[in-house]
Design a protein around this motif. Structure first.
Motif, short mmCIF file in Angstrom:
data_model
loop_
_atom_site.label_atom_id
_atom_site.label_comp_id
_atom_site.label_asym_id
_atom_site.label_seq_id
_atom_site.Cartn_x
_atom_site.Cartn_y
_atom_site.Cartn_z
N UNK A 147 -31.65 2.77 40.99
CA UNK A 147 -32.76 3.52 40.36
C UNK A 147 -32.84 4.99 40.76
N UNK A 148 -32.23 5.35 41.87
CA UNK A 148 -32.30 6.74 42.34
C UNK A 148 -31.38 7.65 41.53
N UNK A 149 -30.32 7.10 40.97
CA UNK A 149 -29.29 7.90 40.33
C UNK A 149 -29.22 7.63 38.83
N UNK A 150 -28.98 8.69 38.08
CA UNK A 150 -28.80 8.54 36.63
C UNK A 150 -27.35 8.18 36.30
N UNK A 207 -26.46 -8.19 48.93
CA UNK A 207 -25.76 -6.94 48.66
C UNK A 207 -26.14 -6.41 47.28
N UNK A 208 -26.16 -7.29 46.29
CA UNK A 208 -26.50 -6.88 44.93
C UNK A 208 -27.95 -6.44 44.84
N UNK A 209 -28.83 -7.13 45.58
CA UNK A 209 -30.24 -6.74 45.59
C UNK A 209 -30.41 -5.33 46.16
N UNK A 257 -31.50 -2.71 43.17
CA UNK A 257 -32.94 -2.44 43.15
C UNK A 257 -33.38 -1.35 44.12
N UNK A 258 -32.47 -0.85 44.94
CA UNK A 258 -32.85 0.19 45.89
C UNK A 258 -32.02 1.47 45.79
N UNK A 272 -20.66 0.34 45.67
CA UNK A 272 -21.82 -0.44 45.27
C UNK A 272 -21.49 -1.38 44.14
N UNK A 273 -20.63 -0.93 43.24
CA UNK A 273 -20.21 -1.75 42.10
C UNK A 273 -18.73 -1.48 41.82
N UNK A 274 -17.94 -2.56 41.75
CA UNK A 274 -16.53 -2.40 41.44
C UNK A 274 -16.30 -1.92 40.00
#
Length: 423
Positions: free
Chosen positions: A387-390, A377-379, A383-384, A27-29
């Motif tokens: 937010x689910x994970x700390x 992809x970033x959206x 934003x989806x 999701x993020x490098x």
């Protein structure tokens, strides 16, 4: 005539391509668990095993695909065309985001790019006669190379090397060696390649830089890349390429070692004897790689000789384990997930690279800053999923696993309807 598929080899290939999909699509490098990252330079993480595993598996499959060792002009043409089809698939990936037509932009341009992509994929993966395949692959290759050196700004710095390009080159030389030489000669060629590569990298002074070295950007392989492919190298380095020219030579040795194991699997020995032989070879290769590492560091970007031996040894041990579990103990119930990935590797390799590029090309308004645009992809990720994970590491991994699940569904449908896309 091809021999019956070896399930353990398909499972090994499936595991490798599945792992590749996960490590290539976080999701993020900026948030990746260490085992899913490449080593900074020297060293080897689980991620650094993916590429050599794939080449090793390709080499292992050669004796199964060409058991008769019959060689003539028609066979040679098939090898050339298949190699170039693989090469062109990888080359086109580097072009996808560069395609510009007139003044199109946004969604219309993306749709055109996708249309061209499907046309190229059909041309390279379609089931045509050898004559038509030959015309198509040379036409596509000529067009892509012309664009690279045409002076058109969109393509003047497009990358020419790449993963599939290297796989195509290794397949070509490995297949010819298998058909034209015996096992002893093949192993001798591999040894000469590895020793010669070490000699070039460790003993030959580097023009413009001086003494031989194994450092980023100043070694002999980097100098050759920059001299021959200046402006068409990996964007992250600009002056050298991890799939460059000189470092492709030892990758051929990885393919040869895979062919060595493939020929052992074809011996008229008991399966237990085969397990013992491959297991011993794997251990020997790992030890030799670690010993050579003391003077020629294990390094994926340079594809060092120690890296070849070390990764081929681990690949042999992994295949030994799978062969014993699946083909000796006949425990196969768990293999379906990896089988559906293993029988369709090229379609995943190609389109799993296209989809992220397509998502990045779609721009939408940033919900937090309406005046700013972000890619799709970033959206989806920010934003989806975030937010689910700390823990951002977990969010990034979840995105990668979700992408793998998405592909698993597609591949299951292909498998169910016996849709196998071969190069």
């Amino acid at each position: 005539m091809q021999k019956e598929r070896l399930i353990s080899l398909d499972v090994f290939r499936g595991f490798t391509i599945l792992l590749m999909t996960i490590v290539n699509n976080p999701g993020s490098w900026a948030h990746i668990y260490p085992p899913l990252e490449h080593a900074e330079w020297n060293g080897c993480t689980p991620t650094d095993l993916v590429f050599p595993f794939f080449i090793f598996i390709m080499g292992t499959a050669v004796p199964f695909a060409m058991p008769s060792k019959h060689f003539d002009l028609a066979v040679f043409n098939k090898i050339v065309v298949r190699s170039l089809r693989i090469f062109c698939l990888g080359l086109f990936l580097n072009y996808f985001s560069r395609i510009q037509i007139l003044s199109l932009e946004g969604v219309p341009l993306l749709l055109l790019r996708l249309l061209i992509t499907f046309a190229v994929a059909y041309a390279l993966l379609g089931n045509f006669s050898l004559k038509i395949k030959t015309y198509l692959v040379f036409l596509i290759l000529a067009a892509l190379l012309f664009l690279a050196y045409s002076g058109i700004s969109a393509y003047q710095d497009v990358r020419l090397p790449g993963v599939l390009q290297r796989i195509g080159i290794v397949y070509f030389f490995s297949s010819l060696l298998y058909l034209k030489t015996n096992l002893k000669t093949q192993l001798l060629v591999a040894a000469v390649i590895l020793l010669a590569y070490w000699g070039l990298m460790a003993l030959v002074p580097v023009p413009e830089f001086g003494a031989p070295n194994f450092e980023k950007g100043t070694n002999l392989a980097a100098w050759i890349d920059n001299s021959l492919l200046n402006g068409h190298l990996w964007a992250s380095s600009k002056t050298w390429d991890p799939e460059g020219i000189l470092s492709t030579l030892p990758a051929i040795a990885t393919g040869i070692l895979g062919m060595f194991i493939g020929q052992i699997l074809n011996l008229q020995n008991t399966k237990i004897e085969i397990v013992k032989k491959i297991g011993i070879i794997g251990i020997v290769l790992v030890v030799l790689g670690l010993i050579w590492n003391t003077v020629f560091p294990i390094n994926k970007s340079l594809w060092t000789s120690s890296y070849v031996l070390y990764t081929a040894g681990i690949a042999a041990l992994c295949l030994t384990f799978l062969y014993y579990i699946i083909d000796v103990a006949n425990y196969k119930k768990w293999t379906k997930l990896f089988l559906i990935w293993g029988v369709n590797p090229m379609i995943v390799f190609f389109f799993s690279g296209i989809i992220p590029r397509a998502l990045s090309a779609i721009k939408i308004n940033n919900p937090e800053i309406p005046s700013e645009e972000i890619n799709l992809q970033k959206f989806i990720y920010d934003f989806n999923i975030v937010p689910i994970f700390s823990n951002p590491l977990n969010a990034s991994l979840f995105y990668a696993l979700s992408y793998a699940v998405f592909w698993s569904v597609i591949l299951w449908i292909f498998y169910k309807y016996k849709l196998i896309f071969k190069v």
